[in-house]
Design a protein around this motif. Structure first.
Motif, short mmCIF file in Angstrom:
data_model
loop_
_atom_site.label_atom_id
_atom_site.label_comp_id
_atom_site.label_asym_id
_atom_site.label_seq_id
_atom_site.Cartn_x
_atom_site.Cartn_y
_atom_site.Cartn_z
N PHE A 1 0.84 -1.54 -0.01
CA PHE A 1 -0.15 -0.04 0.01
C PHE A 1 0.68 1.46 0.07
O PHE A 1 0.31 2.46 -0.28
N VAL A 2 2.13 1.40 0.28
CA VAL A 2 2.83 2.61 0.47
C VAL A 2 3.23 3.03 -0.90
O VAL A 2 3.94 2.35 -1.40
N ASN A 3 2.80 4.33 -1.17
CA ASN A 3 3.18 5.01 -2.41
C ASN A 3 2.91 6.46 -1.90
O ASN A 3 2.41 7.03 -0.81
N PRO A 4 3.24 7.43 -3.07
CA PRO A 4 3.35 8.97 -2.45
C PRO A 4 1.82 9.32 -1.99
O PRO A 4 1.85 10.21 -1.20
N ASP A 5 0.72 8.94 -2.50
CA ASP A 5 -0.57 9.17 -2.09
C ASP A 5 -0.81 8.80 -0.72
O ASP A 5 -1.28 9.77 -0.04
N PHE A 6 -0.51 7.51 -0.47
CA PHE A 6 -0.53 6.96 0.68
C PHE A 6 0.30 7.99 1.94
O PHE A 6 -0.33 8.27 2.89
N ILE A 7 1.25 8.24 1.30
CA ILE A 7 2.29 8.90 2.35
C ILE A 7 1.77 10.30 2.45
O ILE A 7 1.74 10.74 3.61
#
Length: 459
Positions: free
Chosen positions: A121-127
């Protein structure tokens, strides 16, 4: 007899000096001002004057308003004005994983849940949304500076600036593929790019963050130190968080994690080490000599049953140890620095069987000026003094759980809550007013957090 007056005398007769006041951008007034300065002054009916991003005066309200004219005033008659709280260790975007895996040992929590979930799940939007949620919670609870270790730190930096917060942000370097880097070399390149982008930022201090000695090779650890020193930036690392970590290092390398880092030269520079639970006297001597700052995470250490850090011994040695909530995904579940102060004080007392261990003032120091020293930022933040950055909070005391009030320092540590914070100023700008964020969209953030929660639960 004629009296001759020169032009200056005539001017002073018409306009006495006392009638003039200096211009400030903001005056913050309260029933108490807890300065955390060198004398640890606690002033009654006092104010702080701010011009631009820094403090220009601290003193009795009558004196401040006589000498300063402000464009804006915040006056809370029942409030405590105190330095903003300094979080010395966390993983901000993990707010979107809050409570995903509780009541586990650290290694099981990481290896069976967190690392696999992050891979999906970790990607720039998640971050971005995770950082917004974290900053919202931290600011509403009086935190003005936080120290992070995670991925896509350039996105965390952009979002932190959007919120108006101050932060030391560590780009993670770890010895296996992760969301933003397939190799440690990739992570180091990302870190160098991050350093260059935020070379002279007023709010963001970029850092390199090798996850731990046990998750990185010796060469990677050395490369992290070399990069940090080349750019004069901090290095952030987990250190002796569990007995297992220490025991395995002794078996594999014949030395403690601290001794290994020392042998590799990793501690030769500005360093912030998180947890420091299983440190022996020889380790502490090394950390003191190297000027390493430590982060104590009482909630996390208790929840994961990692152990109890020798906090009183560390502080008595003059080693700077701040406070941190750690991550909210199972090792703590919130970013509440008021809770960390309270728990730190009580845990020190029960672990030493001494009710005088870590008194309220010392716990508050850990969350403010000592935390600033752990980050190497004590000349800028951590206390309300002329010339320092204007980072402060106002805490309401007109609460059932906060009356009567005999000692404002005791009340901050043992009685008041994060939800009692009404106003927050960071770098001279008001970011929270009357419990409302002025920089972040509260409803949009909570809505997006719910979307992510449903998405992750479905997988």
């Amino acid at each position: 007899m004629r009296h001759l007056f020169n032009p200056l005398q005539c001017f002073l007769l018409l306009f006495p000096i006392a009638a003039f006041s200096a211009q400030a951008d903001l005056i913050v007034s309260g029933r108490w001002v807890v300065t955390m300065d060198g004398s640890r002054r606690v002033l009654e009916n006092a104010s702080v004057a701010v011009n631009g991003d820094h403090i220009v005066a601290v003193g009795p309200t009558a004196e401040i308003v006589k000498n300063w004219t402000a464009k804006q005033r915040i006056d809370v008659s029942d409030g405590i004005v105190a330095p903003g709280l300094i979080n010395t260790h966390t993983h901000a975007p993990m707010s979107l994983l809050r409570g995903i895996a509780d009541d586990l040992k650290l290694q099981d929590w990481l290896e069976k849940y967190i690392f696999p979930i992050e891979a999906k799940f970790v990607n720039p939007d998640f971050i971005r949304w995770g950082t917004r949620l974290a900053c919202l919670e931290m600011m509403l609870g009086g935190t003005t500076t936080y120290t992070d270790m995670y991925y896509f730190e350039e996105v965390i930096a952009e979002t932190t600036k959007e919120a108006g917060m101050r932060a030391v942000l560590g780009q993670t370097v770890i010895g296996f593929p992760v969301a933003d880097a397939k190799t440690p070399a990739d992570a180091l390149q990302r870190t160098e790019n991050f350093f260059r982008k935020y070379k002279k930022d007023p709010l963001i201090t970029p850092a390199v963050a090798p996850h731990a000695a046990y998750t990185n090779s010796d060469q990677t650890l050395k490369s992290c130190r070399a990069l940090a020193n080349r750019y004069d930036r901090p290095l952030i690392i987990h250190l002796s968080e569990t007995k297992r970590e220490n025991d395995e290092m002794m078996v594999k390398r014949g030395m403690s994690p601290t001794k290994l880092l020392e042998s590799l030269g990793v501690l030769e520079g500005r360093t912030i080490a998180a947890h420091g639970i299983w440190l022996d006297d020889a380790d502490l001597d090394i950390l003191k000599r190297r000027g390493t700052g430590l982060a104590h995470c009482p909630s996390s250490n208790m929840k994961l049953a990692s152990g109890i850090a020798p906090v009183t011994k560390i502080l008595d040695m003059g080693i700077a140890m701040g406070l941190g909530p750690d991550g909210p995904a199972g090792s703590n579940n919130d970013f509440n620095m008021f809770e960390e102060m309270d728990l730190a004080a009580k845990l020190a007392k029960i672990s030493t069987m001494n009710p005088q261990a870590l008194p309220a003032m010392q716990a508050l120091e850990m969350a403010t000026i000592t935390g600033a020293r752990a980050l190497g930022m004590e000349k800028e933040i951590g206390s309300l003094e002329v010339g320092k950055k204007a980072d402060m909070m106002i805490v309401h005391t007109r609460r059932a759980h906060a009356q009567p009030l005999f000692n404002p320092v005791s009340q901050l540590v043992y009685a008041l809550k994060a939800s009692d914070v009404s106003d927050v100023i960071i770098n001279g700008k008001i970011v929270v007013r009357n419990r409302r964020s002025l920089t972040l969209d509260y409803n949009a953030i909570l809505n997006q957090a719910s979307v992510y929660g449903a998405r992750i639960a479905a997988k």
